[in-house]
Design an enzyme around this catalytic site. Structure first.
Site, PDB file in Angstrom:
ATOM      1  N   LYS A 175     -22.087 -16.646 -18.052  1.00  0.00           N
ATOM      2  CA  LYS A 175     -21.135 -17.064 -19.101  1.00  0.00           C
ATOM      3  C   LYS A 175     -20.971 -18.586 -19.147  1.00  0.00           C
ATOM      4  CE  LYS A 175     -18.098 -14.654 -16.940  1.00  0.00           C
ATOM      5  NZ  LYS A 175     -16.876 -14.005 -16.472  1.00  0.00           N
ATOM      6  N   THR A 206      -6.575 -19.606 -21.525  1.00  0.00           N
ATOM      7  CA  THR A 206      -7.766 -18.829 -21.172  1.00  0.00           C
ATOM      8  C   THR A 206      -7.558 -18.058 -19.862  1.00  0.00           C
ATOM      9  OG1 THR A 206      -8.656 -20.825 -20.145  1.00  0.00           O
ATOM     10  CG2 THR A 206      -9.432 -20.329 -22.376  1.00  0.00           C
ATOM     11  N   GLY A 208      -7.452 -15.197 -17.640  1.00  0.00           N
ATOM     12  CA  GLY A 208      -7.930 -13.809 -17.679  1.00  0.00           C
ATOM     13  C   GLY A 208      -9.044 -13.526 -18.683  1.00  0.00           C
ATOM     14  N   THR A 209      -9.682 -14.561 -19.202  1.00  0.00           N
ATOM     15  CA  THR A 209     -10.755 -14.307 -20.185  1.00  0.00           C
ATOM     16  C   THR A 209     -11.903 -13.501 -19.557  1.00  0.00           C
ATOM     17  OG1 THR A 209     -11.653 -16.488 -19.658  1.00  0.00           O
ATOM     18  CG2 THR A 209     -10.381 -16.314 -21.683  1.00  0.00           C
ATOM     19  N   GLY A 210     -12.241 -13.862 -18.313  1.00  0.00           N
ATOM     20  CA  GLY A 210     -13.363 -13.178 -17.655  1.00  0.00           C
ATOM     21  C   GLY A 210     -13.048 -11.703 -17.403  1.00  0.00           C
ATOM     22  N   CYS A 211     -11.802 -11.420 -17.002  1.00  0.00           N
ATOM     23  CA  CYS A 211     -11.394 -10.022 -16.755  1.00  0.00           C
ATOM     24  C   CYS A 211     -11.465  -9.230 -18.066  1.00  0.00           C
ATOM     25  CB  CYS A 211      -9.952  -9.952 -16.229  1.00  0.00           C
ATOM     26  SG  CYS A 211      -9.636 -10.996 -14.800  1.00  0.00           S
TER      27      CYS A 211
HETATM   28  N1  ATP Z   1     -12.332 -22.136 -25.135  1.00  0.00           N
HETATM   29  C1  ATP Z   1     -13.146 -21.099 -25.386  1.00  0.00           C
HETATM   30  N2  ATP Z   1     -13.511 -20.804 -26.655  1.00  0.00           N
HETATM   31  C2  ATP Z   1     -14.312 -19.761 -26.905  1.00  0.00           C
HETATM   32  N3  ATP Z   1     -14.820 -18.944 -25.963  1.00  0.00           N
HETATM   33  C3  ATP Z   1     -14.505 -19.195 -24.680  1.00  0.00           C
HETATM   34  C4  ATP Z   1     -13.654 -20.275 -24.315  1.00  0.00           C
HETATM   35  N4  ATP Z   1     -13.482 -20.277 -22.952  1.00  0.00           N
HETATM   36  C5  ATP Z   1     -14.201 -19.213 -22.493  1.00  0.00           C
HETATM   37  N5  ATP Z   1     -14.846 -18.587 -23.525  1.00  0.00           N
HETATM   38  C6  ATP Z   1     -15.662 -17.369 -23.444  1.00  0.00           C
HETATM   39  O1  ATP Z   1     -14.870 -16.396 -22.795  1.00  0.00           O
HETATM   40  C7  ATP Z   1     -15.696 -15.540 -22.019  1.00  0.00           C
HETATM   41  C8  ATP Z   1     -15.207 -15.599 -20.562  1.00  0.00           C
HETATM   42  O2  ATP Z   1     -15.881 -16.679 -19.960  1.00  0.00           O
HETATM   43  P1  ATP Z   1     -15.424 -17.616 -18.779  1.00  0.00           P
HETATM   44  O3  ATP Z   1     -16.660 -18.383 -18.377  1.00  0.00           O
HETATM   45  O4  ATP Z   1     -14.235 -18.400 -19.178  1.00  0.00           O
HETATM   46  O5  ATP Z   1     -15.031 -16.543 -17.716  1.00  0.00           O
HETATM   47  P2  ATP Z   1     -14.303 -16.698 -16.351  1.00  0.00           P
HETATM   48  O6  ATP Z   1     -14.366 -18.125 -15.888  1.00  0.00           O
HETATM   49  O7  ATP Z   1     -14.890 -15.655 -15.473  1.00  0.00           O
HETATM   50  O8  ATP Z   1     -12.822 -16.328 -16.709  1.00  0.00           O
HETATM   51  P3  ATP Z   1     -11.501 -16.344 -15.767  1.00  0.00           P
HETATM   52  O9  ATP Z   1     -10.715 -17.513 -16.253  1.00  0.00           O
HETATM   53  O10 ATP Z   1     -10.843 -15.054 -16.066  1.00  0.00           O
HETATM   54  O11 ATP Z   1     -11.960 -16.475 -14.343  1.00  0.00           O
HETATM   55  C9  ATP Z   1     -17.127 -16.041 -22.238  1.00  0.00           C
HETATM   56  O12 ATP Z   1     -17.708 -15.337 -23.328  1.00  0.00           O
HETATM   57  C10 ATP Z   1     -16.922 -17.496 -22.606  1.00  0.00           C
HETATM   58  O13 ATP Z   1     -18.033 -17.985 -23.341  1.00  0.00           O
HETATM   59  C1  HMH Z   2      -6.269 -10.428  -9.808  1.00  0.00           C
HETATM   60  C2  HMH Z   2      -7.056 -11.453 -10.522  1.00  0.00           C
HETATM   61  N1  HMH Z   2      -8.354 -11.200 -10.790  1.00  0.00           N
HETATM   62  C3  HMH Z   2      -9.087 -12.128 -11.442  1.00  0.00           C
HETATM   63  C4  HMH Z   2      -8.523 -13.324 -11.847  1.00  0.00           C
HETATM   64  C5  HMH Z   2      -9.386 -14.366 -12.555  1.00  0.00           C
HETATM   65  O1  HMH Z   2      -8.954 -14.627 -13.803  1.00  0.00           O
HETATM   66  C6  HMH Z   2      -7.155 -13.536 -11.563  1.00  0.00           C
HETATM   67  N2  HMH Z   2      -6.519 -14.684 -11.935  1.00  0.00           N
HETATM   68  N3  HMH Z   2      -6.457 -12.578 -10.906  1.00  0.00           N
END
Ligand code: ATP
Ligand code: HMH
Length: 269
Positions: A175, A206, A208-211
């Site tokens: 990602k 952003t 929790g976007t990854g979750c």
């Molecule tokens: N500002 C943004 N605008 C549009 N898309 C975004 C933005 N930030 C993240 N994304 C998208 O959101 C999704 C999650 O990606 P990201 O790399 O942020 O995950 P992460 O770091 O695992 O998240 P977390 O913050 O939950 O750990 C991906 O599809 C990424 O391209």
């Molecule tokens: C419990 C948990 N899992 C994943 C993340 C990453 O976003 C978080 N902040 N908290």
């Protein structure tokens, strides 16, 4: 009425934007019956992590058995798995389940707080990653898994391929949320690279976007949608959730899990 079921194995977020709470909201929105196994209770909010309590591995095993002895599992995901003992009970349980497994290799919270013990990362890479149907690292996580720097888009594609060929995951979605410019992610599905691009939204919300993204992939897989299409639909879901995110809390606010419905109305206009 028939319904497909998704399970999340993850930590909690009492502020509701990440972890188990984000996963269950996403499953619900995407019409997959949501179930959860808690690994760690995390006292966190939009500004950071205050305290963490890890459940004993035995209790994680008991939860896994309780849910799988009774309920169908059409797809499952994992998020925060803090230590080796937890990883071991999950690795022992997985072979009895014949459903797609989406692994979000959570290492740090958005705030930078660590969510996995440093010494357990190698165990995750060697023993859990090979079970994943798809793994969804962000850039720092992909760098950690492969022990190499990832800078260009070619590096990202190569990393996705190497996570499959060298570490044994079924597929890898690297990602690009942590880069500048378009938010582009690359999936290597074992035979080809697919790319998923969205406009970068100027927001700090952003959390929790990854979750949310990995939960959306899980929900679509539970409904029998193939992986490249499940990622495409999940990308639309998470982009809408970020675009219409909430200015809640004092830090990085949560995303909006029902925003995609508004977006769908716009697409149909
Ligand atoms: N500002 C943004 N605008 C549009 N898309 C975004 C933005 N930030 C993240 N994304 C998208 O959101 C999704 C999650 O990606 P990201 O790399 O942020 O995950 P992460 O770091 O695992 O998240 P977390 O913050 O939950 O750990 C991906 O599809 C990424 O391209
Ligand atoms: C419990 C948990 N899992 C994943 C993340 C990453 O976003 C978080 N902040 N908290």
């Amino acid at each position: 009425m028939s319904i497909q079921c998704s399970l999340t194995i993850a930590g909690t977020d009492p502020s509701g934007g990440a972890g188990i709470q984000a996963d269950l909201k996403t499953f619900q929105e995407l019409k997959s019956y949501g179930m959860s196994v808690v690994t760690s209770v995390v006292a966190q909010n939009t500004t950071g992590v205050n305290a963490v309590h890890h459940l004993p591995a035995e209790m994680i095993q008991q939860q896994l058995e309780a849910v799988s002895a009774d309920m169908p599992i059409d797809a499952f995901k994992s998020g925060m798995i803090a230590d080796k003992d937890m990883m071991k009970v999950i690795a022992d349980w997985i072979p009895q389940i014949s459903a797609p497994y989406v692994m979000d290799p959570v290492m740090v919270a958005q705030s930078g707080d660590p969510l996995i013990e440093a010494e357990s990362r190698a165990w995750l890479r060697e023993h859990l990653v090979p079970f994943a149907s798809v793994i969804t690292p962000n850039l720092p996580e992909a760098e950690d898994l492969l022990g190499q720097q990832i800078e260009t888009t070619d590096d990202m594609k190569e990393a996705a391929e190497q996570i499959v060929t060298k570490l044994g995951a079924g597929a890898a979605l690297v990602k690009g949320g942590h880069r500048d410019g378009e938010a582009v992610d690359y999936l290597f599905d074992g035979s080809k690279i697919h790319s998923y691009s969205a406009e970068r939204i100027a927001t700090n919300n952003t959390h929790g976007t990854g979750c949310t993204y990995s939960a959306a992939i899980t929900a679509y897989l539970s409904r029998g949608i193939d992986l490249p299409r499940a990622v495409e639909k999940a990308k639309q879901f998470v982009t809408a959730a970020i675009k219409h995110s909430f200015d809640l809390g004092k830090g990085s606010g949560p995303t909006n899990h029902w925003a995609w419905k508004e977006e769908v109305k716009q697409w149909k206009k």
